[in-house]
Design a protein around this motif. Structure first.
Motif, PDB file in Angstrom:
ATOM      1  N   GLN B 131     -32.013  33.498  46.498  1.00  0.00           N
ATOM      2  CA  GLN B 131     -32.083  34.537  45.479  1.00  0.00           C
ATOM      3  C   GLN B 131     -30.714  35.179  45.288  1.00  0.00           C
ATOM      4  OE1 GLN B 131     -34.965  35.181  43.607  1.00  0.00           O
ATOM      5  NE2 GLN B 131     -33.309  36.124  42.437  1.00  0.00           N
ATOM      6  N   LYS B 132     -30.032  35.387  46.414  1.00  0.00           N
ATOM      7  CA  LYS B 132     -28.730  36.032  46.371  1.00  0.00           C
ATOM      8  C   LYS B 132     -27.713  35.167  45.617  1.00  0.00           C
ATOM      9  CE  LYS B 132     -25.591  38.270  49.577  1.00  0.00           C
ATOM     10  NZ  LYS B 132     -25.144  38.286  50.957  1.00  0.00           N
ATOM     11  N   ILE B 133     -27.767  33.860  45.911  1.00  0.00           N
ATOM     12  CA  ILE B 133     -26.833  32.954  45.225  1.00  0.00           C
ATOM     13  C   ILE B 133     -27.151  32.906  43.734  1.00  0.00           C
ATOM     14  CG2 ILE B 133     -25.970  30.593  45.076  1.00  0.00           C
ATOM     15  CD1 ILE B 133     -26.682  30.303  48.067  1.00  0.00           C
ATOM     16  N   ALA B 134     -28.456  32.801  43.420  1.00  0.00           N
ATOM     17  CA  ALA B 134     -28.846  32.745  42.002  1.00  0.00           C
ATOM     18  C   ALA B 134     -28.367  33.984  41.270  1.00  0.00           C
ATOM     19  CB  ALA B 134     -30.361  32.603  41.874  1.00  0.00           C
ATOM     20  N   THR B 135     -28.539  35.137  41.905  1.00  0.00           N
ATOM     21  CA  THR B 135     -28.103  36.386  41.285  1.00  0.00           C
ATOM     22  C   THR B 135     -26.597  36.354  41.038  1.00  0.00           C
ATOM     23  OG1 THR B 135     -29.801  37.451  42.594  1.00  0.00           O
ATOM     24  CG2 THR B 135     -28.245  38.909  41.482  1.00  0.00           C
ATOM     25  N   ALA B 136     -25.869  35.917  42.049  1.00  0.00           N
ATOM     26  CA  ALA B 136     -24.412  35.873  41.930  1.00  0.00           C
ATOM     27  C   ALA B 136     -23.987  34.913  40.820  1.00  0.00           C
ATOM     28  CB  ALA B 136     -23.790  35.465  43.258  1.00  0.00           C
ATOM     29  N   VAL B 137     -24.624  33.736  40.776  1.00  0.00           N
ATOM     30  CA  VAL B 137     -24.260  32.758  39.740  1.00  0.00           C
ATOM     31  C   VAL B 137     -24.543  33.329  38.359  1.00  0.00           C
ATOM     32  CG1 VAL B 137     -24.804  30.486  38.775  1.00  0.00           C
ATOM     33  CG2 VAL B 137     -24.556  30.754  41.241  1.00  0.00           C
ATOM     34  N   ASN B 138     -25.660  34.050  38.248  1.00  0.00           N
ATOM     35  CA  ASN B 138     -26.008  34.613  36.945  1.00  0.00           C
ATOM     36  C   ASN B 138     -25.095  35.757  36.523  1.00  0.00           C
ATOM     37  OD1 ASN B 138     -28.041  32.934  36.007  1.00  0.00           O
ATOM     38  ND2 ASN B 138     -29.530  33.891  37.371  1.00  0.00           N
ATOM     39  N   GLU B 139     -24.362  36.306  37.469  1.00  0.00           N
ATOM     40  CA  GLU B 139     -23.402  37.355  37.119  1.00  0.00           C
ATOM     41  C   GLU B 139     -22.132  36.790  36.487  1.00  0.00           C
ATOM     42  OE1 GLU B 139     -24.700  40.374  40.729  1.00  0.00           O
ATOM     43  OE2 GLU B 139     -22.800  39.284  40.833  1.00  0.00           O
ATOM     44  N   LEU B 140     -21.930  35.488  36.677  1.00  0.00           N
ATOM     45  CA  LEU B 140     -20.728  34.864  36.123  1.00  0.00           C
ATOM     46  C   LEU B 140     -20.796  34.874  34.600  1.00  0.00           C
ATOM     47  CD1 LEU B 140     -20.589  31.640  38.344  1.00  0.00           C
ATOM     48  CD2 LEU B 140     -19.030  33.580  38.487  1.00  0.00           C
ATOM     49  N   PRO B 141     -19.628  34.914  33.941  1.00  0.00           N
ATOM     50  CA  PRO B 141     -19.627  34.758  32.480  1.00  0.00           C
ATOM     51  C   PRO B 141     -20.247  33.402  32.110  1.00  0.00           C
ATOM     52  CG  PRO B 141     -17.479  35.465  33.262  1.00  0.00           C
ATOM     53  CD  PRO B 141     -18.277  35.149  34.481  1.00  0.00           C
ATOM     54  N   ALA B 142     -20.845  33.325  30.918  1.00  0.00           N
ATOM     55  CA  ALA B 142     -21.622  32.148  30.526  1.00  0.00           C
ATOM     56  C   ALA B 142     -20.844  30.833  30.673  1.00  0.00           C
ATOM     57  CB  ALA B 142     -22.118  32.309  29.092  1.00  0.00           C
ATOM     58  N   ARG B 143     -19.573  30.838  30.284  1.00  0.00           N
ATOM     59  CA  ARG B 143     -18.819  29.579  30.352  1.00  0.00           C
ATOM     60  C   ARG B 143     -18.559  29.138  31.786  1.00  0.00           C
ATOM     61  NH1 ARG B 143     -14.998  28.183  26.112  1.00  0.00           N
ATOM     62  NH2 ARG B 143     -13.275  28.926  27.361  1.00  0.00           N
ATOM     63  N   GLN B 144     -18.299  30.072  32.658  1.00  0.00           N
ATOM     64  CA  GLN B 144     -18.124  29.725  34.075  1.00  0.00           C
ATOM     65  C   GLN B 144     -19.424  29.158  34.637  1.00  0.00           C
ATOM     66  OE1 GLN B 144     -16.389  32.815  36.518  1.00  0.00           O
ATOM     67  NE2 GLN B 144     -14.921  33.384  34.929  1.00  0.00           N
ATOM     68  N   ARG B 145     -20.539  29.792  34.231  1.00  0.00           N
ATOM     69  CA  ARG B 145     -21.842  29.330  34.694  1.00  0.00           C
ATOM     70  C   ARG B 145     -22.095  27.890  34.244  1.00  0.00           C
ATOM     71  NH1 ARG B 145     -25.921  32.971  32.095  1.00  0.00           N
ATOM     72  NH2 ARG B 145     -24.337  34.553  32.393  1.00  0.00           N
ATOM     73  N   GLU B 146     -21.707  27.605  33.002  1.00  0.00           N
ATOM     74  CA  GLU B 146     -21.932  26.263  32.474  1.00  0.00           C
ATOM     75  C   GLU B 146     -21.094  25.231  33.231  1.00  0.00           C
ATOM     76  OE1 GLU B 146     -21.465  26.075  28.248  1.00  0.00           O
ATOM     77  OE2 GLU B 146     -22.215  24.031  28.127  1.00  0.00           O
ATOM     78  N   VAL B 147     -19.856  25.588  33.534  1.00  0.00           N
ATOM     79  CA  VAL B 147     -19.011  24.674  34.311  1.00  0.00           C
ATOM     80  C   VAL B 147     -19.661  24.388  35.664  1.00  0.00           C
ATOM     81  CG1 VAL B 147     -16.814  24.444  35.539  1.00  0.00           C
ATOM     82  CG2 VAL B 147     -16.838  25.301  33.194  1.00  0.00           C
ATOM     83  N   ILE B 148     -20.138  25.460  36.314  1.00  0.00           N
ATOM     84  CA  ILE B 148     -20.763  25.308  37.620  1.00  0.00           C
ATOM     85  C   ILE B 148     -21.980  24.390  37.525  1.00  0.00           C
ATOM     86  CG2 ILE B 148     -22.073  26.581  39.392  1.00  0.00           C
ATOM     87  CD1 ILE B 148     -19.109  27.006  39.646  1.00  0.00           C
ATOM     88  N   TRP B 149     -22.785  24.595  36.483  1.00  0.00           N
ATOM     89  CA  TRP B 149     -23.973  23.752  36.344  1.00  0.00           C
ATOM     90  C   TRP B 149     -23.580  22.296  36.154  1.00  0.00           C
ATOM     91  CZ3 TRP B 149     -26.375  20.197  33.342  1.00  0.00           C
ATOM     92  CH2 TRP B 149     -27.703  19.918  33.671  1.00  0.00           C
TER      93      TRP B 149
END
Lengths: 310, 189
Positions: B131-149
């Motif tokens: 849950q903690k990781i998911a929360t942290a990932v979701n705090e990233l700006p959308a483009r960073q999140r997309e790169v991570i995915w």
């Protein structure tokens, strides 16, 4: 032959907030849809201006007309699926399965087990928002941002629910249909004449806390009861609320949701009642709780639940 | 962490079959990429049915336009590029319909969302850590999140991610660096 009930703590929650999206079945379905379209000629884009606007109007009328005919088509297959035809998408759940559906207008529908929700394939912002339900679902309808088309319609076999931004539950597993309103305001549209004739059309307005049931039989007479909003649609959180509920009624509920029929050793057993709240993540946990609370024995055999005194 | 149901050379062979006019090649690509493509599309569109439509349209289009497309460097990246462009078109047409009706306007932006269930980086992560990781990932700006995915869930190289997101290689590296730096800081405490 009978299956012993497993330890509840080892069981997994049947309802996941975010279902794993892909499985082999779904991939195959998707591929079949693609394969059927491979012979299509490449589509040319239609001009949006001019007659394009009329085209949408025509499509909307078609949807409304086709809606009336839907309930005459038989139900295909018992599996969980999302299927496609030209005008609709149908989302269905298996016994014991629940699905959370986010509609394009950001309304949320939680579809209970053994249920089916049908919606227009093209969800346009400028047409009426409407869905068709068989089974049971809990709705959280978002307020429309569209002036003029500010309501949402849920059609069932027996009646229609007209909604203005609200939370409510519709149970239409059988001819006996129940609508429970948690928040906001809804109107029930039903006909007191057979065949849903427009001549007998009635409108009933509901307030939060109202539970309206129309019974089986050709004439619809709504009966009003009330319930505290927090016990409404308790199935969405795997909670059950019983208030002098007979084992026979619980059996009916289990049959609708899980597909197991209850068989009683003696008639007196069916009349035993139960009260209180309980949480059960799946059928086995629910049966376990019933066995302990009512001091009875329930044996799973094929699609039967044999209830007896231990 | 990576999907890799089908190694890349097989995808290339499958695409060669498509170019030769055999639909079974397209089916193999669909089998290999469907799971990650539908996941990606769901995150971007936040609507399972629109996502499914998008996938179907992309595969039908790939088949119809195979002659124009010809050879591709990476089949996986190419299908993700088509998917992403298609999703942008869907979002844009949705937005222009809104604009016609004088609804609110907003920039079309892809905004993938993660849930705790997605975080299966290491088996021993507890529910709370997930849950903690998911929360942290979701705090990233959308483009960073997309790169991570694209990196960790679709198993792509930076080069492929750059192609899919249609930005240059260095931007991808920068986005990934910023994202991992943020996550490390956020999760170390």
């Amino acid at each position: 032959m009978s299956t012993p009930l497993p330890d509840p703590s080892s069981e997994q929650l049947p309802f996941e907030p975010r279902r794993p999206v892909a499985d082999a079945d779904r991939q195959r379905q998707s591929w079949n849809a693609i394969e059927a379209r491979l012979q299509e000629a490449p589509v040319k884009k239609l001009p949006i201006a001019g007659w394009g606007r009329w085209w949408w109007a025509a499509a909307a009328v078609l949807l409304l007309l086709a809606a009336g005919a839907w309930w005459w088509q038989g139900r295909s297959g018992a599996g969980s699926a999302t299927s496609y035809d030209l005008a609709y998408k149908t989302i269905s759940t298996r016994f014991g399965e629940k699905r959370r559906i986010l509609l394009p207008d950001s309304s949320v529908v939680i579809l209970n087990s053994n249920s089916e929700l049908k919606l227009p394939a093209d969800w346009l912002l400028d047409t009426l928002r409407q869905v068709w339900l068989r089974g049971e679902a809990y709705f959280e309808i978002s307020k429309s941002k569209q002036p003029g088309v500010d309501y949402f319609l849920v059609h069932t076999d027996r009646l229609d629910v007209k909604v203005l931004g609200t939370k409510f539950n519709v149970n239409a597993y059988t001819a006996q249909t129940t609508v429970a309103l948690k928040e906001g305001r809804v109107e029930l549209l039903y006909s007191q004449r057979p065949g849903r004739s427009a001549a007998g059309l009635r409108v009933h307005s509901m307030k939060p806390g109202d539970v309206v049931t129309v019974d089986e039989g050709p004439v619809l007479t709504p009966m009003l009861a009330t319930a505290p909003p927090d016990v409404m649609a308790d199935w969405t959180s795997n909670e059950y609320h019983f208030d002098y509920t007979s084992l026979a009624e619980i059996g009916r509920m289990i049959e609708q949701r899980y597909g197991y029929e209850m068989e009683f050793e003696t008639a007196a057993l069916a009349d035993r009642t139960m009260s209180g709240h309980l949480r059960a993540d799946n059928l086995d946990q629910l049966l376990q709780a019933l066995q302990i609370t009512l001091n009875i024995k329930i044996e799973k055999k094929d699609q039967l639940l044999k209830v007896s005194v231990p | 962490m990576t999907t890799g149901a089908m190694p890349s050379p097989d995808l290339q062979n499958a695409w060669d079959r498509v170019l030769a006019g055999h639909a079974d090649g397209l089916r193999q690509i669909h089998e290999a990429l469907y799971a990650s493509m539908i996941d990606y599309a769901c995150r971007l569109l936040q609507d399972e049915m629109l996502a499914e439509d998008a996938i179907q349209d992309v595969f039908v289009k790939a088949w119809q336009l195979r002659a124009q497309i010809g050879e591709v460097q990476s089949v996986r990246a190419y299908f993700f590029i088509m998917l992403r462009r298609h999703v942008l078109n869907v979002l844009r047409s949705r937005q222009s319909r809104r604009r016609q009706q004088q609804q609110w306007q907003q920039q079309v932006e892809l905004d993938p969302v993660f849930s705790a269930e997605d975080i299966r980086v290491q088996a021993e992560h507890t529910r709370q850590q997930q849950q903690k990781i998911a929360t942290a990932v979701n705090e990233l700006p959308a483009r960073q999140r997309e790169v991570i995915w694209l990196k960790y869930y679709a198993g792509m190289e930076y080069q492929q991610i750059a192609a899919v997101m249609e930005i240059n290689y260095q931007s991808v590296v920068n986005l990934a660096f910023k994202a991992t730096q943020y996550l490390r800081k956020r999760l170390s405490g």
